[in-house]
Motif scaffolding. Structure first.
Motif, PDB file in Angstrom:
ATOM      1  N   GLU A 379       0.668  -1.278   0.105  1.00  0.00           N
ATOM      2  CA  GLU A 379       0.409   0.272   0.175  1.00  0.00           C
ATOM      3  C   GLU A 379       1.074   1.261   0.157  1.00  0.00           C
ATOM      4  O   GLU A 379       0.457   2.546  -0.491  1.00  0.00           O
ATOM      5  N   GLU A 380       1.980   1.264   0.894  1.00  0.00           N
ATOM      6  CA  GLU A 380       2.739   2.551   1.195  1.00  0.00           C
ATOM      7  C   GLU A 380       3.460   2.615  -0.581  1.00  0.00           C
ATOM      8  O   GLU A 380       3.463   3.818  -1.070  1.00  0.00           O
ATOM      9  N   ARG A 383       1.061   4.093  -2.603  1.00  0.00           N
ATOM     10  CA  ARG A 383       0.583   5.541  -2.744  1.00  0.00           C
ATOM     11  C   ARG A 383       1.103   6.263  -3.173  1.00  0.00           C
ATOM     12  O   ARG A 383       0.869   8.143  -3.360  1.00  0.00           O
ATOM     13  N   GLU A 389      -4.408   4.102  -7.899  1.00  0.00           N
ATOM     14  CA  GLU A 389      -5.062   4.379  -6.638  1.00  0.00           C
ATOM     15  C   GLU A 389      -5.298   2.738  -5.430  1.00  0.00           C
ATOM     16  O   GLU A 389      -5.601   1.826  -6.174  1.00  0.00           O
ATOM     17  N   ILE A 390      -5.215   3.400  -4.147  1.00  0.00           N
ATOM     18  CA  ILE A 390      -5.757   2.324  -3.146  1.00  0.00           C
ATOM     19  C   ILE A 390      -6.608   1.909  -2.784  1.00  0.00           C
ATOM     20  O   ILE A 390      -8.260   3.369  -2.922  1.00  0.00           O
TER      21      ILE A 390
END
Length: 486
Positions: A379-380, A383, A389-390
């Motif tokens: 996720e990091e 981003r 996009e998450i």
């Protein structure tokens, strides 16, 4: 006269299985260097399709080699460190060792008389798992084939505990729009129509909406229906989301409903000091499914169904025909055949016992925490990219994301691009990344629970997805000039 020569075959098996053990250890030790999967060649497919069962047997070594080269060589390796699709297997050779040993001795694990030590070990494991879930002393359960069977078994107990036969046609059960499909299938199998299943919407974190749940329960009661069960999720397949357990438990108490938790994937958080608080309230549930073959390094199949009160399973499944009388250990003893649909059943828990005795609960906790940390890393990393996009942040080892460049406004076109990214990265053999649907949009999904997966595996997989996306963007720009993609 029977021509099958047991001792002759056994000696051949000794040689081949010694060779196989060497081969499979090397296979696992070099998984990082192998493709995630390889397709079946046309000639192999045609050969297998044309094969019949021979009247006269073939040489064992020939069949053994054919199995390795034509069948086992052509599977998607769910145990691969870069297999991120669905809920991949993180099976350990420790589990395979226990599986092979158990299969070799082939205990009939339906009762204490048949396999007393195996019976004791499985009961010790079930008690340990009940303790992790916060269940009382009267709790119990049994090992079953998987989460689908665990859900089916628990829901059968729920039906018989909460409904009379006459009430079944009015009964209603509540699931969320993220609940695993096995729950609805299980309800259908035990006699409920699809119209008796209410799908409750989820919030922006894909958790069951408590207000919507209560509203639907009240509506059904006013219409003369009989709300009898809520199925909460502890780690959904799509997003790893966890439903608000305490809130659901309170609603179930208020209306006299059974609370079942589908924890097939995420109940392993109960092993982690860091992530266990996410499952607060699970101790108030009436039943729980928990797959050891998802996050506890077990080979298929190894799942458990737990109930707050073991007598609920006995009510639904106990049977004592005359041909089992001699196998019963005592009239007071509750046997495993009294707790589920199987009479003949393997000792599925022994390989888990071997694994836990070897790595310990601390080692298993480290496996769980490692998987969650990798999803958070993914996720990091994502981003940091403005065109990505998450869609659902990292939760219990799952993260969902999407390529969404500004130059592509059509959601259908974005869906197509994300599908192509999934196809391309998987076909390359480097990693397996599948798609799912969230909020009506096709998204990429990674489940990162393999203890052998490294940070480099995560970053390299994401980088390759981004390279594929860049190539798609360039192709789109060429096809649609002038374009904002240029």
């Amino acid at each position: 006269m029977i021509h099958y020569n047991t001792k002759e075959y056994n000696e051949q098996i000794r040689v081949l299985m010694n060779e196989f053990t060497e081969q499979i250890v090397t296979f696992y030790n070099t998984l990082h260097r192998k493709p995630v999967g390889s397709p079946v060649e046309e000639n192999t497919w045609e050969h297998l399709e044309s094969q019949e069962i021979p009247r006269e047997g073939r040489p064992l070594e020939e069949v053994y080699s054919e199995m390795l080269e034509d069948i086992y060589a052509h599977v998607l390796l769910a145990q691969h460190p870069r297999s991120f699709s669905c809920v991949p297997s993180n099976a350990s050779l420790l589990s395979w060792m226990g599986d092979a040993m158990t299969a070799a001795y082939n205990p009939h694990a339906s009762c204490r008389t048949n396999a007393p030590a195996a019976d004791l070990v499985e009961k010790r494991l079930i008690r340990w798992m009940c303790d992790r879930a916060g269940y009382p002393e009267e709790a119990g359960g049994l090992f079953v084939s998987g989460g689908s069977m665990a859900n089916l078994t628990a829901l059968t107990a729920a039906r018989d505990a909460r409904l009379s036969f006459e009430e079944r046609s009015r009964a209603v059960v509540y699931v969320s729009d993220q609940t695993h499909v096995s729950a609805a299938k299980g309800l259908h199998i035990i006699g409920f129509d699809w119209s008796q299943v209410r799908m409750i919407p989820t919030d922006n974190r894909f958790r069951m909406d408590l207000k919507a749940l209560k509203t639907e329960v009240e509506k059904d009661r006013k219409e003369g229906k009989k709300p009898f069960a809520v199925i909460a999720s502890a780690g959904t397949t799509n997003t790893g989301s966890v439903d608000p357990m305490k809130g659901i438990a309170a609603i179930c108490r208020e209306y006299g409903m059974w609370m079942h938790v589908d924890g097939a994937f995420g109940a392993s958080a109960l092993l982690s000091e860091t992530y266990r608080p996410l499952l607060e309230g699970i101790e108030e549930s009436d039943s729980l499914s928990w797959d050891a073959h998802k996050w506890m390094m077990q080979t298929y199949s190894c799942s458990v169904v737990l109930v707050r009160d073991k007598s609920d399973l006995v009510r639904s499944f106990a049977a004592h025909p005359e041909y089992l009388k001699d196998a019963e250990s005592s009239e007071e003893q509750v046997e495993f055949w009294d707790l589920g649909p199987e009479l003949t059943r393997p000792a599925r828990g022994l390989k888990l016992w071997l694994t836990l005795q070897t790595v310990g609960s601390k080692g298993m906790e480290e496996v769980f925490d490692h998987g969650c940390a990798l999803a958070e890393l993914a996720e990091e990393r994502i981003r940091q990219e403005p065109e990505w996009e998450i869609m659902a942040p990292a939760s219990l080892g799952v993260v969902n994301f999407r390529y969404a460049p500004d130059c592509v406004q059509s959601e259908a076109e974005r869906d197509r691009m994300n599908q192509e990214i999934s196809y391309a990265i998987t076909e390359s053999g480097f990693a397996q990344v599948f798609t799912t649907i969230l909020g009506g949009k096709k998204v990429l999904r990674m489940c990162t629970i393999n203890p052998d997966t490294t940070k480099e595996d995560i970053c390299n997989t994401i980088d390759r997805c981004m390279d594929i996306a860049a190539a798609l963007k360039a192709r789109t720009a060429q096809q649609k000039k002038p374009s904002r993609c240029a």
